[in-house]
Design a protein around this motif. Structure first.
Motif, short mmCIF file in Angstrom:
data_model
loop_
_atom_site.label_atom_id
_atom_site.label_comp_id
_atom_site.label_asym_id
_atom_site.label_seq_id
_atom_site.Cartn_x
_atom_site.Cartn_y
_atom_site.Cartn_z
N LEU A 96 0.83 -1.21 0.00
CA LEU A 96 0.00 0.00 0.00
C LEU A 96 0.86 1.25 0.00
O LEU A 96 0.60 2.21 -0.74
CB LEU A 96 -0.93 -0.02 1.22
N LEU A 97 1.91 1.24 0.85
CA LEU A 97 2.82 2.39 0.91
C LEU A 97 3.53 2.58 -0.43
O LEU A 97 3.72 3.71 -0.91
CB LEU A 97 3.84 2.20 2.04
N LEU A 98 3.96 1.46 -1.04
CA LEU A 98 4.63 1.53 -2.33
C LEU A 98 3.71 2.11 -3.40
O LEU A 98 4.11 2.95 -4.21
CB LEU A 98 5.12 0.15 -2.74
N PHE A 99 2.47 1.67 -3.38
CA PHE A 99 1.49 2.18 -4.34
C PHE A 99 1.26 3.66 -4.15
O PHE A 99 1.22 4.45 -5.12
CB PHE A 99 0.18 1.41 -4.17
N ILE A 100 1.11 4.04 -2.85
CA ILE A 100 0.91 5.47 -2.55
C ILE A 100 2.12 6.29 -3.03
O ILE A 100 1.97 7.38 -3.60
CB ILE A 100 0.67 5.68 -1.04
N GLY A 101 3.35 5.74 -2.82
CA GLY A 101 4.56 6.44 -3.26
C GLY A 101 4.61 6.60 -4.77
O GLY A 101 4.96 7.67 -5.29
N VAL A 102 4.26 5.51 -5.49
CA VAL A 102 4.26 5.57 -6.95
C VAL A 102 3.25 6.59 -7.45
O VAL A 102 3.53 7.39 -8.36
CB VAL A 102 3.98 4.17 -7.54
#
Length: 268
Positions: A51-57
């Motif tokens: 989720l954090l990675l998606f938000i970062g992307v």
């Protein structure tokens, strides 16, 4: 008595097996429960990381898109400024070229007027300061004609004129032809190329425009024939003979200031 003892032993063994089985079930249940809890925790952590990675992307994509949009806006603005500057420069160049052409036309017209005025002043005073020729020479059209004293061979005459940045007399257009006819010159060398064979006299005419005019070397002219003018005809004689000299050179431009300063008071 032995039967009772055997019965007690069997019962004790059954009881021990049950307790062992129960203990085994309890331990297995606890281990299974612990493993399940650990796996759940790992899944939760991985999910959060994803989720954090998606938000970062998504955030980076938004920043990139915003930045790109701003840069494109700036680029379009700069391109508009560049095109506007190019249009302004082009218009300025066109304007400058137009003004330059007008200035050149005015300069040419002024030069022609000055030349005509100087010609009028020259007709009244052959040594007027506006004359674009050396002192003592004659001005006609765009040439200056200077007569030398004495007699010289053709070779000496060529060198004499050359030392004064001039050349021997040439007849290369109709104006010069009519000018020389009117002067009725007698015994003046012409800048015709030397010949090996003798040639009879000819009348001055436009045929002379096609003649070969001297541009080469004056070395070793013994036995060669050179041309000279006598009134309205020209003849050939040995180049080592002696005749009179007229040198010609291109006239300078008439200086406008010299014309204006030479005009009588109140003439403007």
């Amino acid at each position: 008595m032995p039967e009772e003892t055997l019965y007690a032993d069997l019962k004790f063994q059954d009881s021990a097996k049950k307790e062992e089985a129960q203990t085994s079930d309890k331990c297995g249940g606890k281990v299974s429960s612990a493993v399940s809890h650990s796996q759940h925790k790992t899944v939760v952590i991985l999910t959060l990381l994803c989720l954090l990675l998606f938000i970062g992307v998504v955030t980076l994509g938004g920043i990139f898109y915003t930045t790109l949009e701003k840069e494109m806006t700036k680029s379009n603005h700069l391109q508009s400024i560049k095109e506007e500057l190019q249009r302004n420069v082009s218009l300025q160049l066109t304007y400058n070229l137009s003004n330059l052409e007008k200035i050149q036309n005015l300069s040419t017209m002024l030069q022609n007027i000055a030349t005509q005025l100087c010609q009028e002043l020259y007709n009244k005073d052959p040594e007027h300061k506006c004359k674009p020729c050396p002192k003592g020479s004659q001005w006609y059209k765009d040439s200056c004609y200077s007569e030398a004293n004495g007699y010289k061979t053709w070779q000496e005459s060529v060198k004499f004129c050359s030392s004064r940045n001039a050349s021997l007399l040439k007849v290369k257009n109709k104006d010069v032809l009519e000018f020389l006819k009117s002067k009725k010159l007698r015994g003046y060398w012409l800048a015709l190329s030397p010949r090996e064979d003798y040639r009879d006299s000819e009348t001055l005419s436009e045929k002379m425009f096609l003649s070969e005019w001297f541009e080469g070397s004056t070395d070793d002219l013994n036995g060669m024939y050179c041309g000279f003018i006598d009134r309205v005809k020209f003849y050939y004689t040995y180049c080592t003979d002696q005749n009179k000299i007229i040198c010609e050179k291109t006239a300078s431009k008439v200086q406008v200031e010299s014309v204006l300063n030479g005009l009588p008071d109140g003439s403007l």
